[in-house]
Enzyme design. Structure first.
Site, PDB file in Angstrom:
ATOM      1  N   ASP A  87       0.821  -1.120  -0.164  1.00 51.71           N
ATOM      2  CA  ASP A  87      -0.160  -0.100  -0.134  1.00 51.71           C
ATOM      3  C   ASP A  87       0.694   1.363  -0.018  1.00 51.71           C
ATOM      4  O   ASP A  87       0.391   2.300  -0.086  1.00 51.71           O
ATOM      5  CB  ASP A  87      -1.072  -0.091   1.139  1.00 51.71           C
ATOM      6  CG  ASP A  87      -2.434  -0.236   0.677  1.00 51.71           C
ATOM      7  OD1 ASP A  87      -2.632  -0.605  -0.332  1.00 51.71           O
ATOM      8  OD2 ASP A  87      -3.239   0.024   1.657  1.00 51.71           O
ATOM      9  N   ASP A  93      -9.749  -5.916  11.834  1.00 49.60           N
ATOM     10  CA  ASP A  93      -9.847  -7.281  12.127  1.00 49.60           C
ATOM     11  C   ASP A  93     -10.859  -7.651  12.946  1.00 49.60           C
ATOM     12  O   ASP A  93     -11.672  -8.684  12.934  1.00 49.60           O
ATOM     13  CB  ASP A  93      -8.520  -7.625  12.449  1.00 49.60           C
ATOM     14  CG  ASP A  93      -8.048  -6.586  13.596  1.00 49.60           C
ATOM     15  OD1 ASP A  93      -8.683  -5.661  14.032  1.00 49.60           O
ATOM     16  OD2 ASP A  93      -7.070  -6.636  13.945  1.00 49.60           O
TER      17      ASP A  93
END
Length: 745
Positions: free
Chosen positions: A135, A457
């Site tokens: 990223d 998450d």
């Protein structure tokens, strides 16, 4: 004739005995309730401080009740990889995901060690594919992977040939690794030396490239990195290696991905990157299982994928367990864990306790997922039910890519239909990795990793549990994965603030676990587990209030604790002693030291009253539309020498607001002790001023914030900045002024 091996269990479920632990949990809870009852009985006879103390202690009691729930029924699992080889003739494919976001905060040498350890695991190589998400759109990261791949073609066969245990090269060569093999074997010695030389050459190449303003010439395969910005660039997908021959000692597939980014398009941080990895891997390999790890969590146990498959391939697990979570364990941790990062006791007691309910929370790394679960399948769906209207409604959420929809149908039906080659799906992969692809789809809301929180998450795991799935936890020996923990005060504060912010975002959203229990399939006890962690930043308010009460009472010469001559005072004393002895015993039983225990207790108080409070403020400002929460990447450092370095164990500071609040608390209690010492307290109104209880609380808080006291006199990174001290002094004086105003009033 039936296969005689088909009945061999792939794992064993063991119910732990915890009678003594339960007894102490209940005793502490009873003492807390007794204190609340006492305060309630005499509430009308006391002032505001008594009421505030009652409210704070009510919060602490509820937190302890949640803790009892979390640890009440511990369970552990033991996989049997030998039975797996006997039962399963053809092991399933696994796609492995590695995510990195910043080449400065997450140096490429750390990422490539993680990748190399994954490529070398004990598993059929033609069943593995490693996808690296960059990223940071970094040519340095891509260059490092190219060089690492050259080394991997030597490293992977070496590991398989000599059954090397530690397969991250930096860790393997950090000690006398000849002792891990047959040092008397001349051939092994020669190959070992060759591997060491090749790895050192690889490190030198990466270091030299990192020191240049341009790590490489932007020509050929690097041309796509030229004339673009980090947050405004097209997609890059590179099939770096394709294991066409499927050799058992070969190197698995390796694919580099840097998704498209545009300024006006939200990229949803790590969750967005994971969804791109899921879609691209679905086109290229479409493995029914996926393993995701952070760039700093290398494989420490080469059998980890066999363990993961044992836990998920059992016949009951197919309709029960959605994911298998391995604990986060850290290598070369600082001596006695001065920053409270290691989570040893939490992994040993809390995680096994939650395993006895609906299963552990998804921790973001070291986790095996079923692809069909990530595609929103519920446990009650059978292969026969995945057709007709269900399939039609679900596939609408996948977007416009026909190739992706085709692969999704195969995944949902449990079929594996590998493509003719990775390169054949490159064009479609570019389409589904673009910024605009997710618009009008269910990605991030109904499919894949969920958006809306910086702790994507935990949110993703919550939505999976809400659909009725369970999860499974396994702590292997040696640990399956090892990572690097934050090694300085600023890094720790940044990480804890991000967690506190993200968890509270979930609580104040439509994904609140209370709704999931009322309208979904989240079990009540699992709801309490999620509430326990989501309320983490909210607990900063009673913690701060309770820390301010002794200072206020000493300054105004009032009291909020029962006096020594009152029976309730001994409830507090017994509660304090039993709680600390109980928590200390947990650390000692896991092989830790008393100092380790104290450091963890201290950091729990520091982070609760500083970073958690700012995480709470961040979410409030977001809800009021004053500002948006910002994702901050934690700095990763690969070091093998700092574990016993006294300088590394000293607390470090910067100008973060978290340190302003901590320094303010320190200055307040230094002031209160000075007032007692020099007898500067005003006369008590009713003759009952502050007493021994308030004094001991103030001393205890000074001990908790002892690193801040040393920071007042430290220099450089070990000293609190002058600007922070000035701000804290101003806040402390303001508190003192307001306390004095209440006396005059």
């Amino acid at each position: 004739m039936a296969n005689p091996n088909s009945q061999l269990p792939l794992y064993e479920r063991i119910q732990r005995k915890n009678t003594v632990q339960r007894a102490f949990d209940v005793i502490i809870f009873f003492l807390l309730l007794s204190l609340l009852v006492y305060r309630l009985l005499f509430l009308n006879d006391h002032g505001l401080t008594w009421l505030l103390a009652f409210l704070c202690e009510s919060s602490f009691t509820f937190t302890w009740f949640q803790s009892i729930n979390n640890k009440w029924s511990p369970v552990e699992y033991k996989p049997n990889p030998d039975n797996l080889r006997r039962r399963i003739t053809e092991l399933p494919s696994v796609d492995m995901f590695v995510t990195t976001a910043d080449p400065v905060l997450e140096p490429p040498i750390i990422t490539i060690n993680t990748v190399l350890s994954l490529l070398a695991v004990d598993y059929p190589t033609h069943k593995l594919a490693c996808y690296v998400s960059d990223d940071g759109y970094s040519p340095l990261t891509y260059y490092s992977l190219i060089e690492a791949l050259k080394f991997a073609k030597l490293w992977v066969p070496f590991c398989k040939k000599y059954n090397i245990r530690v397969r991250a090269p930096f860790k393997y060569f950090s000690k006398d690794s000849l002792s891990f093999g047959d040092s008397s074997n001349w051939e092994f010695h020669q190959e070992w030396q060759r591997m060491k030389d090749e790895y050192e050459l690889l490190c030198h190449k990466i270091e030299d490239a990192a020191q240049k303003s341009r790590p490489c010439d932007f020509t050929g395969e690097f041309a796509e990195f030229s004339n673009v910005e980090r947050k405004n660039h097209p997609t890059i997908i590179k099939v770096m290696w394709e294991n066409r021959d499927g050799l058992p000692e070969g190197v698995p597939h390796l694919v580099y991905i840097s998704r498209e980014k545009k300024y006006k398009h939200p990229h949803n941080y790590k969750a967005g990157a994971m969804n791109v990895l899921t879609r691209v891997s679905g086109l290229m390999t479409n493995a029914p299982y996926m393993l995701n790890v952070d760039c700093d969590m290398f494989v420490n146990n080469p059998k980890v994928i066999l363990y993961g498959m044992c836990l998920l391939l059992e016949s009951n697990g197919e309709k029960e367990f959605a994911f298998a979570q391995f604990p986060q364990v850290f290598y070369d941790g600082l001596k006695d864990d001065p920053y409270g990062n290691q989570m040893v006791v939490q992994n040993e007691y809390l995680m096994h306790g939650i395993s006895g309910i609906q299963g552990p929370l998804y921790g973001g790394t070291g986790c095996f997922h079923r692809r069909k679960v990530i595609y929103d399948l519920s446990p009650y769906h059978t292969v026969e039910s995945i057709n007709g209207k269900f399939l039609e409604d679900t596939l609408l959420e996948f977007g416009s890519s026909k190739e992706l929809i085709k692969s999704a149908i195969q995944a949902l039906k449990g079929k594996t239909d590998p493509s003719d080659g990775l390169w054949t799906s490159i064009q479609a992969a570019y389409q589904i990795a673009s910024c605009k692809y997710e618009y009008g789809t269910g990605w991030g809301t109904k499919l894949g990793w969920r958006y809306g929180s910086m702790t994507e998450d935990v949110l993703t795991g919550l939505t999976i549990h809400t659909r009725g799935w369970k999860s499974i936890y396994y702590k292997s020996d040696p640990p399956a994965f090892l990572g690097c923990a934050p090694s300085g005060g600023p890094s720790v504060m940044t990480q804890k603030k991000r967690w506190a912010t993200g968890l509270l975002e979930i609580l104040f959203s439509k994904n609140c676990p209370i709704f999931a229990t009322l309208f979904g399939k989240l079990q009540l006890r699992q709801c309490l587990v999620y509430l326990w962690i989501f309320l983490w930043s909210l607990r900063s308010i009673p913690e701060l209030c309770y820390a301010a009460l002794p200072a206020y009472c000493i300054i105004t010469n009032t009291f909020f604790l029962p006096r020594v001559e009152e029976p309730a005072f001994y409830i507090l004393v017994v509660l304090f002693v039993i709680y600390n002895l109980y928590t200390l015993s947990e650390y000692l039983r896991t092989g830790q030291t008393v100092r380790f225990w104290w450091n963890n207790q201290r950091m729990t108080r520091i982070t609760s009253m500083t970073t958690c409070f700012f995480g709470f403020l961040s979410v409030i400002f977001k809800l009021l539309r004053i500002s948006e929460t910002a994702f901050e990447v934690t700095k990763k450092e690969q070091s093998s020498d700092a574990a016993n370095d006294d300088d590394a164990n000293r607390f470090t500071f910067d100008e973060s607001p978290s340190f302003v609040l901590g320094t303010t608390i320190l200055l307040l209690h230094l002031t209160t002790l000075a007032m007692i010492l020099f007898k500067l307290q005003p006369p008590a109104d009713d003759g009952h001023g502050s007493g021994l209880g308030e004094l001991l609380c103030s001393v205890l808080l000074l001990l908790y914030f002892w690193p801040f006291l040393k920071g007042l006199f430290g220099k450089g990174k070990h000293g609190i900045p002058i600007s922070t001290i000035c701000k804290s002094t101003a806040f402390a004086l303001l508190f003192l002024y307001l306390c004095r105003k209440t006396i005059v009033g």
